[in-house]
Design a protein around this motif. Structure first.
Motif, mmCIF file in Angstrom:
data_model
loop_
_atom_site.group_PDB
_atom_site.id
_atom_site.type_symbol
_atom_site.label_atom_id
_atom_site.label_comp_id
_atom_site.label_asym_id
_atom_site.label_seq_id
_atom_site.Cartn_x
_atom_site.Cartn_y
_atom_site.Cartn_z
ATOM 1 N N PRO A 136 67.326 -13.602 -20.161
ATOM 2 C CA PRO A 136 67.585 -14.512 -19.052
ATOM 3 C C PRO A 136 68.834 -15.363 -19.293
ATOM 4 O O PRO A 136 69.230 -15.602 -20.419
ATOM 5 C CB PRO A 136 66.331 -15.380 -19.012
ATOM 6 C CG PRO A 136 65.848 -15.415 -20.415
ATOM 7 C CD PRO A 136 66.198 -14.069 -20.989
ATOM 8 N N ARG B 232 66.407 -19.217 -19.887
ATOM 9 C CA ARG B 232 66.028 -19.778 -18.580
ATOM 10 C C ARG B 232 65.760 -21.260 -18.817
ATOM 11 O O ARG B 232 64.709 -21.633 -19.329
ATOM 12 C CB ARG B 232 64.778 -19.067 -18.064
ATOM 13 C CG ARG B 232 64.365 -19.472 -16.665
ATOM 14 C CD ARG B 232 63.066 -18.787 -16.260
ATOM 15 N NE ARG B 232 63.192 -17.353 -16.154
ATOM 16 C CZ ARG B 232 63.475 -16.698 -15.029
ATOM 17 N NH1 ARG B 232 63.658 -17.361 -13.905
ATOM 18 N NH2 ARG B 232 63.563 -15.379 -15.025
ATOM 19 N N ASN C 202 66.058 -12.841 -13.368
ATOM 20 C CA ASN C 202 66.572 -12.831 -14.731
ATOM 21 C C ASN C 202 67.195 -14.162 -15.155
ATOM 22 O O ASN C 202 68.024 -14.211 -16.046
ATOM 23 C CB ASN C 202 67.594 -11.706 -14.903
ATOM 24 C CG ASN C 202 68.815 -11.881 -14.031
ATOM 25 O OD1 ASN C 202 68.785 -12.610 -13.039
ATOM 26 N ND2 ASN C 202 69.896 -11.221 -14.383
ATOM 27 N N GLY C 203 66.775 -15.243 -14.515
ATOM 28 C CA GLY C 203 67.289 -16.538 -14.926
ATOM 29 C C GLY C 203 67.131 -17.596 -13.860
ATOM 30 O O GLY C 203 66.304 -17.481 -12.957
#
Length: 171
Positions: A74, A117, A162-163
């Motif tokens: 992430p 993240r 993904n983040g």
């Protein structure tokens, strides 16, 4: 999921926490007012659908970083808006988008991304984060909100598969 203790009460993601700490034999329940849905789109797709990151996405494409930001991550992206890019001195963006300036553009974009993240509360608690460029940014909290170096975060905790994206008002 971001948990927010500021403002209008407790929130998890976009849901308001209505009742807390319902004790059970195998855990604790917090009652929320909506269903939590995971983000399904990656960072570039999420940014594109927001409609305010056209210059950033053009720069990511010119730098050859689109596949990276669409990858597993992430990542946490401090994303300047189109207005933030427009505030740069005239000709700056056009110069950076030229092939001969690709490395400079890559470096600038990597300075806007950190690994992992990282939601706003964690970023503020950390006070500093190492970017993918290998240089740190300072994260602060003042009466006007959260800052990354001199940029103000104008929208935060935009989830992607993904983040997470934090929108900033400066490049």
């Amino acid at each position: 999921l971001p948990i927010n203790f500021r403002g209008e009460g407790l929130k998890v993601g976009d849901a308001n926490i209505k009742v807390t700490d319902v004790q059970c034999s195998n855990g604790v329940i917090h009652v929320i007012d909506s269903v939590l849905m995971p983000a399904l789109a990656d960072i570039p797709t999420t940014a594109q659908s927001a409609g305010q990151f056209n210059t950033l996405l053009a720069a990511v494409g010119a730098a050859g970083l689109a596949d990276v930001l669409a990858g597993d991550g992430p990542f946490t992206v401090f994303a300047p808006t189109d207005e933030a890019f427009a505030a740069l001195p005239e000709g700056t963006v056009a110069t950076l988008l030229k092939p001969e300036n690709k490395q400079q553009l890559v470096d600038i974009l990597k300075y806007h991304v950190i690994s992992g993240r990282v939601y706003d509360t964690d970023a503020v608690a950390a006070k500093r984060a190492e970017t993918l460029l290998g240089r740190g940014v300072n994260i602060g909290l003042n009466a006007e909100g959260i800052t990354v170096n001199d940029a103000k975060i104008v929208a935060r905790n935009i989830d992607a598969s993904n983040g997470v994206i934090h929108v900033i008002d400066q490049v």
